[in-house]
Design a protein around this motif. Structure first.
Motif, mmCIF file in Angstrom:
data_model
loop_
_atom_site.group_PDB
_atom_site.id
_atom_site.type_symbol
_atom_site.label_atom_id
_atom_site.label_comp_id
_atom_site.label_asym_id
_atom_site.label_seq_id
_atom_site.Cartn_x
_atom_site.Cartn_y
_atom_site.Cartn_z
ATOM 1 N N SER A 189 0.819 -1.213 0.000
ATOM 2 C CA SER A 189 0.000 0.000 0.000
ATOM 3 C C SER A 189 0.850 1.259 0.000
ATOM 4 N N GLY A 190 2.101 1.152 0.467
ATOM 5 C CA GLY A 190 2.979 2.314 0.529
ATOM 6 C C GLY A 190 3.397 2.867 -0.808
ATOM 7 N N VAL A 191 3.117 2.135 -1.888
ATOM 8 C CA VAL A 191 3.432 2.640 -3.235
ATOM 9 C C VAL A 191 2.166 2.646 -4.102
ATOM 10 N N GLU A 192 1.032 2.916 -3.455
ATOM 11 C CA GLU A 192 -0.248 2.929 -4.173
ATOM 12 C C GLU A 192 -0.915 4.298 -4.098
ATOM 13 N N SER A 193 -1.691 4.611 -5.137
ATOM 14 C CA SER A 193 -2.505 5.821 -5.150
ATOM 15 C C SER A 193 -3.919 5.535 -4.648
ATOM 16 N N ALA A 194 -4.304 4.263 -4.652
ATOM 17 C CA ALA A 194 -5.592 3.780 -4.139
ATOM 18 C C ALA A 194 -5.396 2.292 -3.863
ATOM 19 N N PRO A 195 -6.265 1.671 -3.038
ATOM 20 C CA PRO A 195 -6.078 0.258 -2.730
ATOM 21 C C PRO A 195 -5.981 -0.606 -3.996
ATOM 22 N N GLY A 196 -4.832 -1.266 -4.152
ATOM 23 C CA GLY A 196 -4.629 -2.136 -5.298
ATOM 24 C C GLY A 196 -4.120 -1.444 -6.545
ATOM 25 N N VAL A 197 -3.977 -0.119 -6.497
ATOM 26 C CA VAL A 197 -3.534 0.643 -7.669
ATOM 27 C C VAL A 197 -2.104 1.135 -7.431
ATOM 28 N N LYS A 198 -1.133 0.419 -7.984
ATOM 29 C CA LYS A 198 0.264 0.804 -7.815
ATOM 30 C C LYS A 198 0.574 2.076 -8.615
ATOM 31 N N ASP A 199 1.461 2.900 -8.056
ATOM 32 C CA ASP A 199 1.849 4.160 -8.664
ATOM 33 C C ASP A 199 3.322 4.062 -9.066
ATOM 34 N N GLU A 200 3.605 4.231 -10.352
ATOM 35 C CA GLU A 200 4.969 4.031 -10.842
ATOM 36 C C GLU A 200 5.947 5.012 -10.194
ATOM 37 N N GLY A 201 5.530 6.246 -9.999
ATOM 38 C CA GLY A 201 6.393 7.231 -9.363
ATOM 39 C C GLY A 201 6.715 6.877 -7.924
ATOM 40 N N ARG A 202 5.728 6.350 -7.212
ATOM 41 C CA ARG A 202 5.955 5.977 -5.812
ATOM 42 C C ARG A 202 6.857 4.750 -5.709
ATOM 43 N N ILE A 203 6.740 3.836 -6.667
ATOM 44 C CA ILE A 203 7.646 2.685 -6.689
ATOM 45 C C ILE A 203 9.089 3.165 -6.866
ATOM 46 N N ALA A 204 9.304 4.065 -7.816
ATOM 47 C CA ALA A 204 10.648 4.589 -8.068
ATOM 48 C C ALA A 204 11.186 5.320 -6.842
ATOM 49 N N ALA A 205 10.336 6.133 -6.208
ATOM 50 C CA ALA A 205 10.773 6.906 -5.044
ATOM 51 C C ALA A 205 11.106 5.993 -3.867
ATOM 52 N N PHE A 206 10.326 4.949 -3.676
ATOM 53 C CA PHE A 206 10.570 4.015 -2.581
ATOM 54 C C PHE A 206 11.927 3.333 -2.754
ATOM 55 N N CYS A 207 12.168 2.820 -3.945
ATOM 56 C CA CYS A 207 13.424 2.110 -4.189
ATOM 57 C C CYS A 207 14.615 3.059 -4.077
ATOM 58 N N ALA A 208 14.461 4.281 -4.551
ATOM 59 C CA ALA A 208 15.538 5.265 -4.438
ATOM 60 C C ALA A 208 15.828 5.586 -2.978
ATOM 61 N N ALA A 209 14.786 5.665 -2.157
ATOM 62 C CA ALA A 209 14.967 5.973 -0.741
ATOM 63 C C ALA A 209 15.724 4.860 -0.028
ATOM 64 N N VAL A 210 15.456 3.616 -0.412
ATOM 65 C CA VAL A 210 16.178 2.488 0.194
ATOM 66 C C VAL A 210 17.652 2.560 -0.170
ATOM 67 N N ARG A 211 17.942 2.803 -1.444
ATOM 68 C CA ARG A 211 19.342 2.846 -1.869
ATOM 69 C C ARG A 211 20.090 4.041 -1.292
ATOM 70 N N ALA A 212 19.365 5.112 -0.983
ATOM 71 C CA ALA A 212 19.999 6.304 -0.419
ATOM 72 C C ALA A 212 20.568 6.032 0.980
ATOM 73 N N VAL A 213 20.035 5.039 1.669
ATOM 74 C CA VAL A 213 20.546 4.697 3.001
ATOM 75 C C VAL A 213 21.988 4.239 2.903
ATOM 76 N N GLU A 214 22.285 3.397 1.919
ATOM 77 C CA GLU A 214 23.649 2.926 1.730
ATOM 78 C C GLU A 214 24.572 4.087 1.399
ATOM 79 N N GLN A 215 24.130 4.998 0.526
ATOM 80 C CA GLN A 215 24.961 6.127 0.153
ATOM 81 C C GLN A 215 25.264 7.026 1.342
ATOM 82 N N SER A 216 24.266 7.238 2.200
ATOM 83 C CA SER A 216 24.472 8.119 3.349
ATOM 84 C C SER A 216 25.388 7.506 4.388
ATOM 85 N N ALA A 217 25.548 6.172 4.333
ATOM 86 C CA ALA A 217 26.386 5.495 5.313
ATOM 87 C C ALA A 217 27.845 5.450 4.898
ATOM 88 N N ILE A 218 28.123 5.805 3.648
ATOM 89 C CA ILE A 218 29.504 5.743 3.140
ATOM 90 C C ILE A 218 30.344 6.909 3.704
#
Length: 218
Positions: A189-218
């Motif tokens: 649901s964290g990457v959806e615009s409505a229940p069951g409706v995935k949002d491509e922009g939110r998917i991209a932002a979520f994955c980028a946020a995860v990878r940013a953790v590694e970068q900030s730890a360097i």
């Protein structure tokens, strides 16, 4: 800090599957639970699985399903792993792992430390424990946007590999990974615009946020 693996659950369309692959997630979740707004039919799952072949892992989500239903899904979607999101016991979990010869992920609902401690019983039966938020009585098991106290699983050192789920979004996932050290994160649901409706922009932002953790730890 190594980058956490990412699973986007509840993928149901070719476009959102492509968005998930572009965002470099490790797994998609295909939901085989008819009450869910994210449920896919065997035919839909087969088409998505063919599109995903060799490009991203395919995890099938089941809720107290019988062997026949799981077998049909395994064949249709050529699943790489089973995710059990119901009340499956360690015994049932181990039986399914033995029968299908696939890795089994067991989701556990967490509200207290005692809920986390239940994970130990799945050693040898499950390949991965997914700590998820406990949903209200009568609600669907997962995909409702609720989170739990992440400190309960901070740098968990149990007998099984593990991941974190429950209300994770692009705005919260970095903090969750830093606090818990989760080696895998799962969102629906964290990457959806409505229940069951995935949002491509939110998917991209979520994955980028995860990878940013590694970068900030360097």
């Amino acid at each position: 800090m190594p980058t956490a693996a990412i699973k986007i659950c509840g993928i149901s369309t070719p476009d959102t599957l492509e968005a998930t692959i572009r965002a470099r997630a490790a797994h998609i979740g295909l939901v085989f639970f008819t009450k869910s707004p994210r449920a896919v039919t065997p035919a839909q799952a087969a088409a998505l699985a063919a599109q995903a072949q060799g490009r991203i892992g395919r995890v099938g989500l089941f809720v107290d399903a019988d062997d026949g239903a799981i077998a049909d899904a395994v064949v249709a979607a050529k699943l790489d792993a089973l995710q059990l999101h119901g009340k499956e016991t360690p015994e049932r979990t181990g039986q399914l792992r033995a029968r299908f010869g696939l890795p089994v992920w067991k989701a556990l609902s967490v509200a207290t430390a005692a809920d986390v401690a239940r994970a130990d019983a799945y050693a040898g039966a499950a390949d991965l424990i997914l700590f998820d938020a406990k949903t209200p009585r009568g609600a669907l098991p997962g995909g409702v946007g609720l989170s739990f106290d992440w400190s309960l699983v901070a740098h968990w050192k149990g007998p099984i590999a593990w991941g974190l789920a429950g209300g994770l979004t692009a705005d919260t996932v970095a903090q969750a990974v830093r606090l818990t050290g989760a080696p895998l994160v799962d969102t629906s649901s964290g990457v959806e615009s409505a229940p069951g409706v995935k949002d491509e922009g939110r998917i991209a932002a979520f994955c980028a946020a995860v990878r940013a953790v590694e970068q900030s730890a360097i």
